[in-house]
Design a protein around this motif. Structure first.
Motif: not given
Length: 854
Positions: A535-539, A548-551
């Motif tokens: 999973g990844v979220t970005t800003a 980019a934060a990965f899990t």
């Protein structure tokens, strides 16, 4: 490399449900198989009440031979003649007259081995039927014929050479197999058929399609493959008997005749409930003298996984990764984790896994002892004198836009805008995964029309989760970039990738080669073949640096990991911003990133088992320690759904809710200062139960949240410091909306992208809320062009700048308000209490004045 274990959750897959109708024995029991009267099928006819057999063979100048077997008590005449034509076709016909039978059968043969032929007598009767099969192949059939200078014909009796004569008792069964249509033709080379059906539609047009191709060869092999690159083969061993391949427009018949058994494998396309051919069914029908074993050799390649009831191919055939060549510095597997450990998690993958499957569970459920021999990859089927098994080849699809409503959510974005500097127009780009690549459609008229075809990013096939990739845009030194972050199966590993897109002057995007960010052991048991539940979220910060934060859940790990990467050049080069956190949670965490002032960043996350909100602050040089807020209205053991946005002062708002697999949650927000300090949490709406809250910033810094509730796409806004009731600006009629994602795509106008439908093809729907839309009314509000006009007034502004717009809704004169000079308006209106108007109901007016400062 060793083969992987099969995932406990098989989803977006192609299932070959093994429909074995196998009645085995070389003579079919009465009424067991029904055929068209025109001669749909032909097997050797051995009809004798006195257990006698007659066989004759005669060589002709063209190497033709024939054989006949006559019965005095069963006068059923069946003929099959092989004629050499331009395409070298063989035809078959059968005819029943007065129950007296004489069978003369001639077939085209590909070898000249036809000596010492003997037929065996049995009590079987082939019955004609006028039933019509409704399953047809949707696409194409190709017969690869090789011309021969001469034709070698051999009777069906000759094919069953050296079969011992045995009387098989008559079975008074009902009709179990129906084959109808035109006659079968003997094939002298491979047969290829394919079918296609849509996975996704975009604005009602096909956007993603799955094509499955089956190839039957004259050596008894069948290859199944699709346009994503997955494939496997099924082979009939030579030792089971002489093999021949037959076909007509609706069926393919693989015929085996041996000393102890005889059977046909009939393949036919099946139409699904969506109106498309989406599967292939095959039926094994035959007889056995004293019981026997049918065997099929199955090869799914290097990364197939086998259970007692199915074979699953979870990675494309092209995947062949040598892990020893990978840079150990890019290994994201937590230290001390061993790949042979078993992972424990409450939630792994939520989307469907791509692949091909051969499934014989239905056959086992119906009482057949299907056994897969791992040592030689052979499916073994013990049979009595006859039996029926009826599996199917089924194609199923994955939901491929964004995470579903009953799962953790990281606020993924799928809509970005690019600027055409030549025309000053804005291009809207809508991204989605089509099963083979991450692709996007474009619109230059604010989403009213879209490009006829999609543009591929070249990502290739993704590992599950195929809905959790991310896309973000940033501008550095006046150049706009688009960054795509995703993951791919790589044998026993999963690899994380980035691609940078450079926006051209016309608004189009040119993509770089993939950049490998890292890799980890795949957790195939929980996450799917070659996957680690990514999973990844970005800003992006104020300077355009992408975070980019990965899990992920590594193979052998008992908990998820998290790590933040950053790029200062639009996504071409990457470095570690926050080192790996492990362990985080045994279930998938929800995450969000947002920009603070200067170069600071806020990272917020929530855990399934906790009621707290967790966060870290990047101060421009390093990430601080984990902080916790417990009084935010969350509950334990629920899936958390987060999204975040920054306003013009760099204050951050995090929209969140917690959901179960069957129920949404109260919509809330948490507020943080521009320095990253927690301020407070508040309820945005508790009248509905919300899913997938996607928070946006209005053009005047209003807080706007799109969400799903009660089967609709809602918008909840905080304007002028007050939360308004949710309303539905994107329409009132929806078809099971899911996988909502949103963005501010033009001048602060909220846009939304979601899917609708309950089965393939799902429809991708775009909606946006236009500036200046006041409300909805079916009643006439003011005089028309053809009416006389007295200068009726409908809008005025208050001393504080709030605008009021009045209209008649058919029951009352009502009004709504705008706090941003009319760009956006409240979603709900306020009644003046006028009641129903008489005609002319559109000639009323309003006036404003000020008295004593009021």
């Amino acid at each position: 490399m060793e083969k992987e274990e099969r995932s406990s959750v098989i989803t977006r897959k192609l299932v070959l449900a093994f429909a074995c109708m196998a009645l085995l024995a070389f003579s079919l029991p009465s009424s067991l198989i029904k055929m068209d009267a025109s001669g749909q099928n032909s097997t050797s006819s051995d009809q004798s009440a006195n257990n006698t057999s007659t066989s004759s063979s005669e060589e002709q100048s063209a190497d033709n031979s024939s054989s006949s077997s006559n019965s005095t008590n069963n006068n059923d005449t069946s003929t099959q003649n092989g004629e050499e034509q331009e395409s070298q076709n063989a035809t078959a016909s059968s005819e029943s007259v007065n129950n007296n039978s004489t069978d003369t059968s001639t077939q085209n043969e590909q070898s000249s081995e036809a000596a010492g032929h003997q037929s065996s007598s049995g009590n079987a009767n082939v019955t004609s039927s006028n039933a019509t099969s409704t399953a047809t192949s949707s696409n194409s059939t190709n017969i690869e014929s090789e011309q021969q200078s001469s034709t070698q014909n051999v009777t069906s009796t000759e094919i069953v050479s050296n079969i011992t004569s045995t009387l098989i008792p008559m079975q008074n069964t009902t009709s179990l197999v129906t084959i109808s249509g035109e006659q079968f033709v003997l094939a002298d080379s491979k047969i290829t058929r394919s079918f296609s059906y849509p996975l996704l539609e975009f604005n009602g047009e096909i956007a993603a399609e799955l094509t499955v191709t089956l190839t039957w060869d004259t050596d008894g092999t069948t290859k199944v493959k699709d346009n994503r690159g997955y494939s496997y083969t099924i082979s009939i061993p030579e030792l089971q008997g002489a093999f021949s391949l037959w076909y007509n427009s609706t069926h393919v018949d693989q015929r085996v005749v041996g000393p102890e058994l005889q059977y046909d494998v009939y393949w036919t396309a099946v139409e699904g409930g969506n109106g498309y051919v989406d599967r292939y069914k095959y039926t094994i029908a035959g007889t056995s003298i004293n019981g026997s074993i049918i065997s099929f050799v199955v090869d799914g390649g290097k990364y197939d996984k086998i259970d007692d009831d199915r074979l699953f191919v979870g990675q494309p055939a092209s995947v062949d990764i040598d892990a020893s060549t990978l840079d150990p510095a890019l290994d994201w597997t937590p230290k001390g984790v061993r790949n042979d450990q078993t992972s424990a998690t409450n939630e792994g993958r939520n989307d469907k896994e791509g692949g091909l499957e051969l499934d014989w569970s239905d056959a086992i459920a119906s009482g057949h002892n299907m056994v897969f021999d791992q040592s030689n990859s052979t499916l073994r089927i013990p049979v009595d004198k006859w039996f029926i098994i009826d599996p199917t080849v089924v194609a199923t699809t994955a939901q491929t836009l964004s995470p579903p409503s009953n799962s953790a959510f990281e606020g993924e974005r799928r809509l970005i805008t690019t600027n055409n500097t030549n025309t000053d127009l804005t291009t809207v780009n809508a991204f989605y995964y089509d099963g083979s690549n991450i692709v996007y459609r474009t619109s230059t008229d604010m989403g009213h029309t879209w490009s006829a075809s999609a543009v591929s990013t070249g990502s290739g096939v993704l590992a599950a989760d195929t809905s959790r990739w991310s896309v973000i845009t940033t501008t550095i030194d006046s150049t706009q970039y688009v960054s795509l972050l995703y993951w791919k199966p790589a044998g026993t590993n999963m690899e994380f990738y980035a691609k940078r897109g450079t926006v051209n002057s016309d608004g189009s995007i040119s993509w770089s080669s993939p950049i490998l960010l890292g890799y980890t052991w795949a957790n195939s048991d929980v996450c799917g073949s070659g996957s680690a539940c990514g999973g990844v979220t970005t800003a992006a910060d104020v300077n355009g640096t992408i975070y980019a934060a990965f899990t992920w859940l590594s193979g052998g790990a008992t908990d998820y990991s998290m790590q933040i990467m950053k790029s200062t050049d639009g996504g071409l080069n990457w470095s570690t911003s926050m080192n790996q956190m492990y362990p985080v949670s045994s279930s998938r965490p929800a995450m969000a990133l947002a920009t603070l002032n200067s170069t600071k960043m806020l990272f917020v996350y929530a855990k399934y088992e906790s009621a707290s909100l967790f966060y870290k602050v990047f101060d421009g040089s390093a990430w601080g320690s984990e902080q916790t807020q417990s009084s935010v209205g969350m509950t334990t053991n629920t899936f958390k759904q987060l999204s975040a946005m920054s306003n013009t002062t760099s204050a951050v708002y995090v929209a969140y809710t917690n959901v179960t697999s069957t129920a949404g949650g109260i919509l809330k927000i948490a507020a943080f200062s521009e320095e990253g300090s927690f301020i407070a949490s508040e309820t945005a709406d508790n009248t509905l139960r919300h899913y997938l809250p996607d928070i946006l910033r209005g053009s005047n810094d209003d807080i706007i949240i799109n969400s799903l509730a009660d089967g609709k796409v809602y918008n909840t806004r905080k304007a002028n410091g007050v939360w308004e009731p949710p309303f539905d600006p994107y329409g009132t009629t929806f078809d099971s909306p899911n996988q909502l994602t949103a963005t501010n795509f033009h001048m602060g106008e909220p846009g939304a992208l979601w899917i609708e439908g309950t089965s393939s093809p799902y429809n991708i729907v775009f909606g946006h809320m236009h500036h200046g839309v006041v409300g909805k009314s079916s009643a006439q509000t003011s005089p028309q062009l053809s009416d006389y006009y007295e200068g009726e007034r409908r809008v005025f502004s208050s001393k504080g700048g709030t605008k009021y717009a009045f209209f008649y809704d058919g029951s009352n004169i009502v009004y709504t308000k705008s706090y941003d000079s009319g760009h956006t308006w409240k979603g709900t209106s306020t009644s003046t209490g006028s009641g129903v108007l008489a005609s002319d109901s559109f000639r009323w007016t309003i006036a404003t004045t000020m008295v004593s400062g009021t």
